[in-house]
Scaffold this motif. Structure first.
Motif, PDB file in Angstrom:
ATOM      1  N   THR A   7      24.232  59.951  87.039  1.00  0.00           N
ATOM      2  CA  THR A   7      24.046  61.043  86.079  1.00  0.00           C
ATOM      3  C   THR A   7      22.984  62.015  86.576  1.00  0.00           C
ATOM      4  OG1 THR A   7      24.655  59.572  84.243  1.00  0.00           O
ATOM      5  CG2 THR A   7      23.529  61.617  83.687  1.00  0.00           C
ATOM      6  N   GLN A   8      21.886  61.499  87.064  1.00  0.00           N
ATOM      7  CA  GLN A   8      20.823  62.360  87.583  1.00  0.00           C
ATOM      8  C   GLN A   8      21.319  63.187  88.769  1.00  0.00           C
ATOM      9  OE1 GLN A   8      18.003  62.952  86.222  1.00  0.00           O
ATOM     10  NE2 GLN A   8      17.555  61.209  84.888  1.00  0.00           N
ATOM     11  N   ILE A 102      27.993  74.637  82.512  1.00  0.00           N
ATOM     12  CA  ILE A 102      28.814  73.746  83.330  1.00  0.00           C
ATOM     13  C   ILE A 102      28.931  72.429  82.564  1.00  0.00           C
ATOM     14  CG2 ILE A 102      28.989  72.473  85.502  1.00  0.00           C
ATOM     15  CD1 ILE A 102      27.151  74.631  86.748  1.00  0.00           C
ATOM     16  N   SER A 103      30.138  71.886  82.514  1.00  0.00           N
ATOM     17  CA  SER A 103      30.362  70.630  81.804  1.00  0.00           C
ATOM     18  C   SER A 103      31.074  69.644  82.724  1.00  0.00           C
ATOM     19  CB  SER A 103      31.209  70.871  80.545  1.00  0.00           C
ATOM     20  OG  SER A 103      31.519  69.659  79.894  1.00  0.00           O
ATOM     21  N   ILE A 104      30.482  68.476  82.906  1.00  0.00           N
ATOM     22  CA  ILE A 104      31.066  67.445  83.781  1.00  0.00           C
ATOM     23  C   ILE A 104      30.982  66.089  83.090  1.00  0.00           C
ATOM     24  CG2 ILE A 104      30.893  66.224  85.981  1.00  0.00           C
ATOM     25  CD1 ILE A 104      29.704  68.723  87.210  1.00  0.00           C
ATOM     26  N   GLY A 115      28.145  62.008  81.010  1.00  0.00           N
ATOM     27  CA  GLY A 115      28.374  63.383  80.597  1.00  0.00           C
ATOM     28  C   GLY A 115      27.167  64.261  80.856  1.00  0.00           C
ATOM     29  N   VAL A 116      27.423  65.452  81.391  1.00  0.00           N
ATOM     30  CA  VAL A 116      26.367  66.435  81.652  1.00  0.00           C
ATOM     31  C   VAL A 116      26.839  67.801  81.182  1.00  0.00           C
ATOM     32  CG1 VAL A 116      24.967  67.615  83.391  1.00  0.00           C
ATOM     33  CG2 VAL A 116      25.518  65.179  83.666  1.00  0.00           C
ATOM     34  N   TRP A 129      24.632  58.739  79.563  1.00  0.00           N
ATOM     35  CA  TRP A 129      25.547  57.804  80.220  1.00  0.00           C
ATOM     36  C   TRP A 129      25.778  56.636  79.260  1.00  0.00           C
ATOM     37  CZ3 TRP A 129      20.601  58.911  81.692  1.00  0.00           C
ATOM     38  CH2 TRP A 129      19.653  57.884  81.567  1.00  0.00           C
ATOM     39  N   LYS A 130      26.822  55.896  79.510  1.00  0.00           N
ATOM     40  CA  LYS A 130      27.185  54.772  78.646  1.00  0.00           C
ATOM     41  C   LYS A 130      26.007  53.817  78.467  1.00  0.00           C
ATOM     42  CE  LYS A 130      30.502  50.952  78.305  1.00  0.00           C
ATOM     43  NZ  LYS A 130      31.646  50.262  78.964  1.00  0.00           N
ATOM     44  N   ASN A 131      25.734  53.486  77.208  1.00  0.00           N
ATOM     45  CA  ASN A 131      24.658  52.555  76.826  1.00  0.00           C
ATOM     46  C   ASN A 131      23.263  53.085  77.142  1.00  0.00           C
ATOM     47  OD1 ASN A 131      26.582  50.657  75.916  1.00  0.00           O
ATOM     48  ND2 ASN A 131      26.766  49.796  77.974  1.00  0.00           N
TER      49      ASN A 131
END
Length: 264
Positions: A7-8, A102-104, A115-116, A129-131
């Motif tokens: 994610t980072q 921007i969406s990813i 998700g970002v 991110w999940k959890n």
């Protein structure tokens, strides 16, 4: 898979591409605008942004496929798929209105696990991110505690090609104008969702959306303590073409109100 680290990395990539997009805004001319459909616009900046994002995302997770706005010929993966909107809010961008993003997202099967949403003008990176937690530029964010629509600020979007639900949509809009603190239309669904997660809006709703508009933002809302459904209350909101995202507390009140116009 280290989702936090990935994610980072995606955040850093979005920040780099976001600077490129912002540098192009004053170079854009009307002749650079193309029509994908009625009022559905695209520019060379959308395409260039997507090319860079896809190239770099392939390095992060080579086995993943893509669901991307500007190239429907990209191969999909058997398990992992990046869901990419290289410039959400293209019409704002073309008109030099400073709100676009921007969406990813990354899906593992049908589940979004990363998700970002990077809002380019304020350089605000919303991600989850999940959890894990939902974050804005490294600081945890949460949805609001507001319990009624009368004290809520609401976001929506207007359809630009599918007008089949326009009459009930406008009737609901009129109702909400009188029964909330206001309704805003910013022009980027990804940002609307991020703002729900950050407590700037209590609720966002819209129909006629695509997976790349909502996948990343919906995960961020979820990890910030919010609730996401379709108009009828079920959960297929990423591919279901419509979404309601809220702080959870006002969700059922809104669905009851919506049902009066869409399902009565």
């Amino acid at each position: 898979m280290d989702l936090e680290k990935m994610t980072q990395q995606v955040v850093s990539l979005c920040q780099t591409v976001g600077k490129m997009i912002r540098d192009e805004v004053n170079r854009l001319d009307e002749q650079d605008v193309e029509y994908k459909g009625v009022h559905n616009l695209v520019t060379y900046v959308d395409k260039k942004s997507e090319e860079i994002l896809i190239k770099e995302l392939k390095k992060l997770l080579p086995e993943a496929g893509f669901i991307a706005e500007e190239d429907d010929k990209l191969a999909r993966g058997s398990r992992f798929n990046w869901i990419v909107d290289p410039l959400d809010g293209t019409t704002n961008f073309i008109h030099k209105i400073p709100l676009y993003s921007i969406s990813i997202a990354l899906n593992d099967g049908e589940e979004t696990i990363l998700g970002v949403v990077h809002e380019i003008n304020l350089e605000e990176s919303f991600y989850a991110w999940k959890n894990g937690p939902a974050l804005l530029n490294g600081k945890e964010i949460r949805v609001t505690d507001t319990e009624i629509l009368d004290k809520s600020l609401i976001a929506t979007g207007f359809p630009y090609y599918d007008y089949s639900k326009l009459d009930p949509y406008l009737d609901l809009f009129k109702d909400l104008m009188q029964s909330s603190r206001g309704v805003r239309r910013l022009g980027s669904a990804a940002v609307d969702l991020a703002y729900v997660a950050a407590g700037r809006f209590e609720l966002f709703y819209e129909y006629g959306l695509n997976p790349w508009d909502v996948a990343a933002g919906a995960l961020i809302v979820k990890q910030a303590g919010g609730q996401i459904t379709r108009f009828n209350g079920d959960g297929d909101y990423v591919f279901g073409k419509e979404i309601v995202a809220s702080n959870t507390r006002v969700h059922n009140e809104f669905l009851r109100k919506l049902s009066q116009y869409f399902f009565s």
